[in-house]
Every structure is written in C-alpha cells, then in structure tokens.
Design an enzyme around this catalytic site. Structure first.
Site, PDB file in Angstrom:
ATOM      1  CE  LYS A 107      -4.291  -1.962   1.602  1.00  0.00           C
ATOM      2  NZ  LYS A 107      -3.890  -3.351   1.944  1.00  0.00           N
TER       3      LYS A 107
HETATM    4  C1  LIG Z   1      -4.615  -4.411   1.520  1.00  0.00           C
HETATM    5  C2  LIG Z   1      -3.856  -5.656   1.449  1.00  0.00           C
HETATM    6  C3  LIG Z   1      -4.228  -6.675   0.556  1.00  0.00           C
HETATM    7  C4  LIG Z   1      -5.460  -6.575  -0.300  1.00  0.00           C
HETATM    8  O1  LIG Z   1      -5.343  -5.609  -1.311  1.00  0.00           O
HETATM    9  P1  LIG Z   1      -6.664  -5.062  -2.056  1.00  0.00           P
HETATM   10  O2  LIG Z   1      -6.164  -4.053  -3.006  1.00  0.00           O
HETATM   11  O3  LIG Z   1      -7.534  -4.455  -0.978  1.00  0.00           O
HETATM   12  O4  LIG Z   1      -7.315  -6.218  -2.683  1.00  0.00           O
HETATM   13  C5  LIG Z   1      -3.415  -7.791   0.486  1.00  0.00           C
HETATM   14  N1  LIG Z   1      -2.338  -7.937   1.270  1.00  0.00           N
HETATM   15  C6  LIG Z   1      -1.960  -6.975   2.143  1.00  0.00           C
HETATM   16  C7  LIG Z   1      -0.757  -7.206   2.977  1.00  0.00           C
HETATM   17  C8  LIG Z   1      -2.695  -5.807   2.257  1.00  0.00           C
HETATM   18  O5  LIG Z   1      -2.321  -4.878   3.126  1.00  0.00           O
END
Ligand SMILES: *Cc1c(COP(=O)(O)O)cnc(C)c1O
Length: 432
Positions: A107
C-alpha cells in the site's frame, strides 16, 4: 484526461476533483475516461528501463494533461523511491516483493503517490483538507506515514478494535502531529461504513473539507499499475504469464487489469482470497452477494463487500463472460494458508507473510492444471508485520527490520469510539 463515475459514465470530473472527492456524489467510483495504450516499442524495450522510468512513462500516459513533466517526475521520484524485486522460486513460480517501502506493505505505492499528487494540487490551505481512512491494518499505516507532516492536511484513521496486529497498529497510532487514530468498537466493515456515511453527510461536509484515501481513490489506483509492468520487465520469458493477486478490496487486482487493458500481455489473473470469498463465488455463480467479513490470519483481506468490484465490472463493460475470461478465483482457509507458508519455507527457504501465502497457493492451484504457464504471485507485506502468525507457523525467528522496530518503541495514542455514526460525526466536529 477526465474521470467518470462508475454509477453514471456521463458524470465526468477533472483529476483534481476526482482526487479530492474520492467517492463520486452518486456513490460511484472514479475511472479514467479512457485507458491509454502502451506502444509496442515500450513493451519490447522494458528490460532496458529502470523501475522509475517505467513508472514515469505510465504516469505520463494518465496524467500529462494535468501535471507538467517536471512536477510529474518529482512526484514519481519522491513517492516510488524503493524497489519491487521479482524473486524466482523455480522455473515457473515467481514472487513480486511489494513490501520494500517505508511501512513494509504494497500500500506504500498507492498511498505515497496519492499523497504527493494531493500535495501538488492543494492550493488553499486556509481550511485543512481532512482525510478519512478506514483500515484493516496496512492502509492505515501506509496513508498515515505518507501524509505525516504534510502541510494543510489532517488524517483520521479508523480501525477495528482488537482486530489489527500490534505491529500494524503501532505504525499509525504512534505518529501524532496531523494524524489521529480512531479505535472503533466494531469490524472493518463498520469502519468502512462510517467513512462512506461521512462522505454523504451534508452537514459534516459543510464544516470540514473531507476526502478519502481508501483504495477507492483514483490517486491510489494509477500507481498500482506500475509494478505489474515492472514485474514483466524482470521476467525473461514473457509468454503465457499469469498473475495471482491476494485480494481484499480488489484495488490491487483492478490496477492489474488496467495494466492488461493498456497492453501488458497477461494471460490470466488469479483472484486469491481467504474465506471472505465473495469474489471467487461471484466468478462461479455470476451473482455478487456482499456479506459481513470473517476474521482470518490474512486480516488485511478480511473484506465482505469489496469496493472495487464496481470498477472491475466496469472495465469489462458489465459482461460476466469477459470477467470470467480474464480472471479465475480461488479461496483458502487459514489452515491452507499456513501449509502454504510452511511449504514455501521448506521447499524454497522463502519466508512469506500470510497474505502473500494466499496469493502463492492461488498460483499453485492454477499451475497444477496449466503447468506451461509462467506464474507471478504478489508478496504484499513483509513477514515481520505478521510475527504472531509467521513465527508459530514456521517455528523460526523472524528478523524485524529496523524501520519496523522503531515503531514498536513508541507510545500508542487513540480515541475510542462506538460503531454508531453519530458518535463518529461528533468526534469529527470536535477534532476539527
Ligand atoms: C490491503 C492488502 C491486501 C489486499 O489488497 P486489495 O487491493 O484491498 O485487494 C493484500 N495484502 C496486504 C498485505 C494488504 O495490506
């Protein structure tokens, strides 16, 4: 380029407005009015380009009408200042490590890029811009750290009490300054509902200049296309490539589909989830039925109503057949996730976090039937972010990177609220 709402494609907005609004007034999600295309030369010359050059090229395709070259380059270089290496496990299995950023999860890509974009477009700082973000863990830390100390911006992070790992919590409850952590007595879905309701609350929006930073924000979606292309540039043989994406709100997978629509030759996407299997179920039945979320060891994917579903069907012009052609879905239990972590550890001496493990088994499942494919799974978080799961599962000590350790020594500060909207709104008025 203008951006339309998935609820009403004739409802178009400038990038700046879409960025600061987050959610469209009709509750739709913003999408670029057209998906730009890569020229062939770009794809064939990928291996000669650095990651930042690839990012800048893609960013220009979307944003060059709105931001001059010089500033766009600065935005890319400031936000995407860490690598995304592709690790080869064996001939047809690779993992793309997306956790080399400051908060050790993928993210960081979206959040840091969006923070720089907003900083670029923020002119009037007399009334602070107030960012609301609901998190099940990683979003909160990525957003809070991306905006920490940014002039003219305040951030409120809503997180579900007792459902976020200690390490994750420390990364957004200890920052202070312009960051407030709101500890909600409820689930992640409650947090998301509170945020969505706030955006539709006329009185609150009159008093505060609200914006969102969840994966619905278009400013986060665009930079997530970058690393799909970069993954390709690191592969030797780029035929028959399939990519498994561990998914919760499906922002990451949506960005992958956009990259494919731009011309990246991906044969198939694999949507891998934990038992919150709304999307895999949809792929089988054609029916999308949101439900409440169940708690798992891959808690950043505990989502019962994936918000980017709307964008995915929009990208395929609401044709279920086309969605099914492009994406195959699998879901896994916590026990299966733990076995996958153990298998990667014993077979490849590779330590994966529970989210990455879900992506990995999705890929393995697919490769069983399609052994000729070249597979990439996305490693979305550093294993040290989930020590309480990883250490007992692998019976080994994980080295915690310094940038994570420093969060653990700081004092947690949060404001406790119930899951009732009125309480949350009052808190927002007070904190302004
Ligand atoms: C947010 C997150 C996901 C999922 O991603 P999306 O874009 O919401 O599908 C997967 N793994 C981790 C570690 C995350 O923080």
């Amino acid at each position: 380029m203008r951006y339309y709402s998935t609820q009403n494609p004739t409802n178009k907005m400038s990038l700046k407005n879409a960025l600061f609004k987050g959610l469209a007034p009709d509750k739709g999600l913003y999408m670029p009015e057209h998906i730009p295309s890569f020229d062939k030369k770009f794809i064939t010359s990928l291996t000669e380009r650095s990651f930042q050059e690839i990012c800048f090229h893609i960013a220009s395709l979307f944003l060059s009408d709105d931001i001059d070259k010089h500033n766009l380059r600065k935005i890319v270089e400031t936000s995407i200042n860490f690598d995304a290496p592709l690790i080869k496990l064996n001939e047809n299995t690779h993992i793309l490590e997306l956790w080399h950023g400051p908060t050790l999860a993928f993210k960081d890509f979206g959040a840091r890029f969006m923070a720089q974009l907003m900083g670029h477009f923020l002119e009037d700082t007399s009334k602070p811009l107030h960012i609301l973000v609901a998190t099940s863990g990683d979003t909160g830390s990525a957003i809070a750290n991306s905006f920490l100390g940014v002039e003219g911006i305040k951030v409120s992070v809503l997180f579900p009490k007792n459902r976020v790992s200690n390490i994750q919590e420390q990364q957004f409850t200890t920052l202070g300054e312009n960051i407030t952590a709101l500890e909600v007595d409820g689930s992640f879905d409650d947090c998301q509902r509170l945020v969505k309701t706030a955006f539709l609350d006329k009185k609150l929006n009159k008093a505060l200049r609200l914006t969102s930073a969840n994966s619905i924000n278009i400013g986060r979606l665009i930079p997530q296309t970058f690393y799909y292309v970069y993954a390709f540039s690191q592969l030797k043989n780029t035929e028959d490539v399939v990519i498994s994406v561990p998914s919760g709100n499906f922002g990451n997978l949506t960005a992958g589909i956009i990259a494919m629509k731009m011309g990246l030759p991906v044969k198939k996407f694999i949507a891998s989830t934990n038992i919150n299997k709304i999307f895999p179920t949809y792929l089988r039945s054609g029916v999308f039925t949101p439900s409440s979320s169940a708690q798992t060891i891959s808690n950043a994917m505990d989502v019962g109503n994936p918000s980017n579903f709307e964008r995915i069907v929009d990208l395929f012009h609401h044709s279920f057949d086309k969605v099914k052609d492009a994406i195959i879905g699998f879901y896994f239990t916590d026990d299966e996730t733990r076995s996958a972590m153990q298998q990667m550890h014993s077979e490849f001496d590779y330590i994966v976090d529970p989210h990455g493990a879900v992506g990995y088994i999705g890929l393995i499942n697919y490769l069983k039937k399609h052994p000729e494919s070249k597979g990439i799974c996305l490693g979305t978080a550093h294993p040290a972010k989930f020590l309480n799961v990883v250490e007992p599962t692998l019976k080994t000590d994980i080295k915690v990177p310094n940038r994570l350790q420093s969060f653990m020594m700081k004092q947690k500060k949060s404001v406790q609220i119930s899951n009732v909207y009125g309480d949350f709104a009052n808190q927002m008025f007070e904190n302004n």
